[in-house]
Enzyme design. Structure first.
Site, PDB file in Angstrom:
ATOM      1  N   ARG A 295       0.833  -1.205   0.000  1.00  0.00           N
ATOM      2  CA  ARG A 295       0.000   0.000   0.000  1.00  0.00           C
ATOM      3  C   ARG A 295       0.870   1.257   0.000  1.00  0.00           C
ATOM      4  NH1 ARG A 295      -3.704  -0.773   5.097  1.00  0.00           N
ATOM      5  NH2 ARG A 295      -1.696  -1.502   5.864  1.00  0.00           N
TER       6      ARG A 295
ATOM      7  N   SER B 234      -7.433   2.904   5.733  1.00  0.00           N
ATOM      8  CA  SER B 234      -6.982   1.585   5.285  1.00  0.00           C
ATOM      9  C   SER B 234      -6.346   1.655   3.907  1.00  0.00           C
ATOM     10  CB  SER B 234      -8.141   0.586   5.311  1.00  0.00           C
ATOM     11  OG  SER B 234      -9.207   1.041   4.522  1.00  0.00           O
TER      12      SER B 234
ATOM     13  N   GLU C  65     -20.483   1.427  -1.769  1.00  0.00           N
ATOM     14  CA  GLU C  65     -19.603   0.944  -2.835  1.00  0.00           C
ATOM     15  C   GLU C  65     -20.227   1.026  -4.216  1.00  0.00           C
ATOM     16  OE1 GLU C  65     -20.089  -0.652   0.080  1.00  0.00           O
ATOM     17  OE2 GLU C  65     -18.153  -0.087   0.955  1.00  0.00           O
TER      18      GLU C  65
ATOM     19  N   PHE D  99     -15.262  -5.704  -0.464  1.00  0.00           N
ATOM     20  CA  PHE D  99     -16.486  -4.915  -0.671  1.00  0.00           C
ATOM     21  C   PHE D  99     -16.509  -4.264  -2.057  1.00  0.00           C
ATOM     22  CE2 PHE D  99     -15.591  -4.301   4.024  1.00  0.00           C
ATOM     23  CZ  PHE D  99     -16.303  -5.423   4.387  1.00  0.00           C
TER      24      PHE D  99
ATOM     25  N   ARG E 132      -1.928  -6.086   1.416  1.00  0.00           N
ATOM     26  CA  ARG E 132      -1.309  -5.495   2.602  1.00  0.00           C
ATOM     27  C   ARG E 132      -0.495  -6.549   3.348  1.00  0.00           C
ATOM     28  NH1 ARG E 132      -6.037  -3.207   6.064  1.00  0.00           N
ATOM     29  NH2 ARG E 132      -4.641  -3.089   7.837  1.00  0.00           N
TER      30      ARG E 132
END
Lengths: 318, 295
Positions: free
Chosen positions: A14, A41, A62, A87, A171
């Protein structure tokens, strides 16, 4: 799921993703970021501070987020739409299909914390189906980078690519992949990291460094394993697959479902063109509670598991 | 962009310079032509959604033949106004408007739904110039339009975004995700027209999953809300003229319409959500529309 910094020598991709987006944004004011309450995040806080009008937070929504991304592309922007992969993909699947792929909108969808990064949070938060789902959507490019260098290169290549792209950003801590000097990331072209004739390991994302370790273990036994980093899962590099099939045995490895995703793509190609024995390393389906590391270990998504699969397919060679 | 804006500005200035009565007469004639042409298109194809097409026709005609700053010779010009048909099944209204405005030859309407036609059952931007985003499944157009409006807001661009939604379509959750965000962002460049014909595919909206109190719902989401007769062209043009005014909130026009408007036997009938007139019904519909035009 651990908030701790990666161990020495390991990286959180990330960081490379946000650096690359910020670098692009500094050069091109068409670059915008769209998030679903995921500034933290997605690690986009610094981007928001630097480009306050170009960070669009739609909240926890979303379907709207992906539609807004397609609309921003219509308005001449190059949107990087980022959210937890589980999601972003599942909640907005029809928007990905209709608003992005079918409309050929110039949207870059970034699925963060993909795979089993949210290990203990359970199957609701695992994004192991995403490659299989998205691979079924026509005209959608799917990229799964393996390390920080490839993550940054893929982000930049996606920005320059005219059309919808899904980037699967991990991640999970990963080491740098050793590459030859002058290596370039090209969408749709696989990277042969190691040549070999006895078996080919086709891996993507966080399984690439494990595939290299497996090939090293196999070499110690006198087995020559080809290692292919299939960062672009769709459209898949069929030349690389033909070369893999020429070894007579293939192992696929991905931090996702064992079937349907990369494994499925390779199997479809080989069944039609070069049938060879195959083994697919990945997850079987809904997973029990456990850390990401434990899940990877317990389900054989390891160098050891890949090497064992390689021995198995070699034994089945005709 | 410069060329387009110049051209469009000229067109608009000419339109605006006309008295309202002439503008209304022009749009009403176009709408009448659209109704006749879309019915023929549906009869030829043997499929279509005439009920919803006819309820939306006056709204779409007012946009395409008076309001929108668009150039069929440069359909993707960055500064163009955007129209998004969120109720994507009503291609009859959209395709006849696009053809009438010069985006493609009118003869292409004869290919509607035929193999390899650019005129798919639902709009496709990669096939057809003038289509901004592919729609069809309900609940998609508004979020995309919100994204376009956000881009315009970031750039302080002068273009405006217009969306026609079905009223039944408001049962989709994604519409309210988008409505909430548009209100939050204060998208003054966005105008939504709800084609409030009170019928969805199978029954009345209020008997299915009631929308009322609809004005209150939009208002609660931060929108300026107006109720309007969706078949009163003068009222529509006046409302769309107001879209040029600087605004700090998105605007929704609840356009009260009649499904099947213009054809007596289709009026307010859920059964004409989709359907194909028989030869006799088609002849009657055309006769009614021609009589209306002759008035």
């Amino acid at each position: 799921m651990s908030a701790a910094a990666p161990a020495a020598g390991l990286h959180d991709c990330r960081e490379a993703y946000v650096r690359a987006i910020a670098e692009l944004a500094a050069e091109d004011d068409r670059i915008v970021a769209v998030v679903n309450d995921s500034v933290g995040s997605s690690k986009l806080g610094a981007f928001r501070d630097r480009f306050p009008t170009r960070l669009i937070n739609v909240g926890i929504a979303e379907q709207n987020m992906v539609g807004v991304g397609a609309g921003l592309a219509n308005g001449g922007k190059i949107p990087f739409v980022s959210g937890a992969a589980c999601f972003l993909t599942a909640r907005a699947m029809e928007q990905i299909k209709v608003d992005c792929a079918y409309s050929q909108a110039n949207v870059k969808l970034c699925g963060i914390s993909s795979g089993v990064a949210y290990g203990e949070l359970g199957a609701t938060h695992h994004s192991i189906e995403d490659i299989a789902w998205l691979r079924a959507i026509d005209k959608l490019t799917i990229i799964v980078p393996s390390d920080p260098w490839e993550t940054a290169a893929a982000i930049k290549a996606a920005a320059a690519w005219d059309g919808p792209v899904f980037l699967r950003i991990s991640r999970m801590p990963v080491p740098d992949i050793a590459r030859t000097a002058g290596a370039a990331f090209v969408i749709g072209r696989a990277e042969t990291l190691r040549s070999g004739d006895d078996v080919a390991i086709v891996a993507t994302g966080t399984l690439v460094h494990r595939a290299i370790a497996a090939a090293e273990a196999l070499a110690a036994e006198g087995v020559s394993a080809r290692v292919i980093n299939m960062a672009t899962v769709a459209p898949i590099d069929t030349d690389a697959l033909a070369a893999a099939a020429a070894t007579g045995a293939i192992v696929t490895a991905e931090e996702g479902l064992a079937t349907g995703g990369l494994g499925g793509a390779v199997a479809e190609y080989c069944a039609r063109n070069h049938p060879v024995p195959m083994q697919m390393i990945g997850f079987p389906g809904f997973l029990p509670t456990g850390s990401a590391d434990w899940l990877m270990e317990n389900f054989g998504l390891t160098a050891h598991g890949i090497a064992a699969a390689a021995r198995d397919v070699i034994a089945r060679k005709r | 962009m410069g060329k387009l804006q110049t051209q469009c500005a000229v067109v608009q200035a000419e339109t605006r310079a006309q008295p309202m009565a002439l503008r209304v007469e022009h749009v009403r004639a176009k709408a009448n032509w659209m109704r006749r042409r879309l019915l023929r298109m549906i009869v030829d194809a043997g499929q279509g959604h005439p009920g919803g097409d006819l309820s939306a026709t006056d709204i779409v005609a007012s946009l395409y033949f008076d309001t929108l700053r668009i150039d069929p010779l440069s359909p993707n010009a960055p500064g163009r106004d955007r129209f998004v048909l969120s109720k994507g099944h009503c291609t009859g209204a959209l395709y006849t408007a696009l053809a009438g405005a010069g985006f493609f030859p009118e003869a292409d309407l004869d290919t509607y739904l035929k193999p390899n036609s650019r005129l798919n059952g639902h709009p496709n931007r990669t096939y057809l110039p003038g289509v901004e985003t592919n729609t069809g499944p309900l609940g998609h157009g508004l979020p995309v339009a919100v994204g376009i409006a956000v881009a315009g807001q970031i750039d302080a661009a002068g273009y405006r975004v217009f969306v026609v939604t079905g009223d039944g379509e408001l049962q989709e959750g994604s519409m309210w995700e988008a409505a909430m965000f548009a209100g939050h962002r204060g998208l003054g460049n966005l105008t939504v027209i709800v084609d409030r014909n009170r019928l969805q595919q199978g029954a009345r909206t209020e008997d299915t999953n009631a929308l009322e109190p609809l004005v209150d719902k939009w208002r609660a989401f931060g929108w300026d809300v107006f109720e309007i007769d969706g078949h009163d062209v003068a009222a529509l043009l006046t409302a769309f003229d107001d879209a040029a005014l600087p605004r700090s909130r998105p605007r929704v026009l609840i356009a009260n319409t009649v499904k099947g408007q213009g054809v007596s036997f289709m009026r307010d009938q859920a059964s004409w959500h989709h359907g194909v007139p028989s030869a006799a019904q088609y002849a009657q519909a055309i006769a009614e529309l021609e009589a209306e035009q002759a008035k």
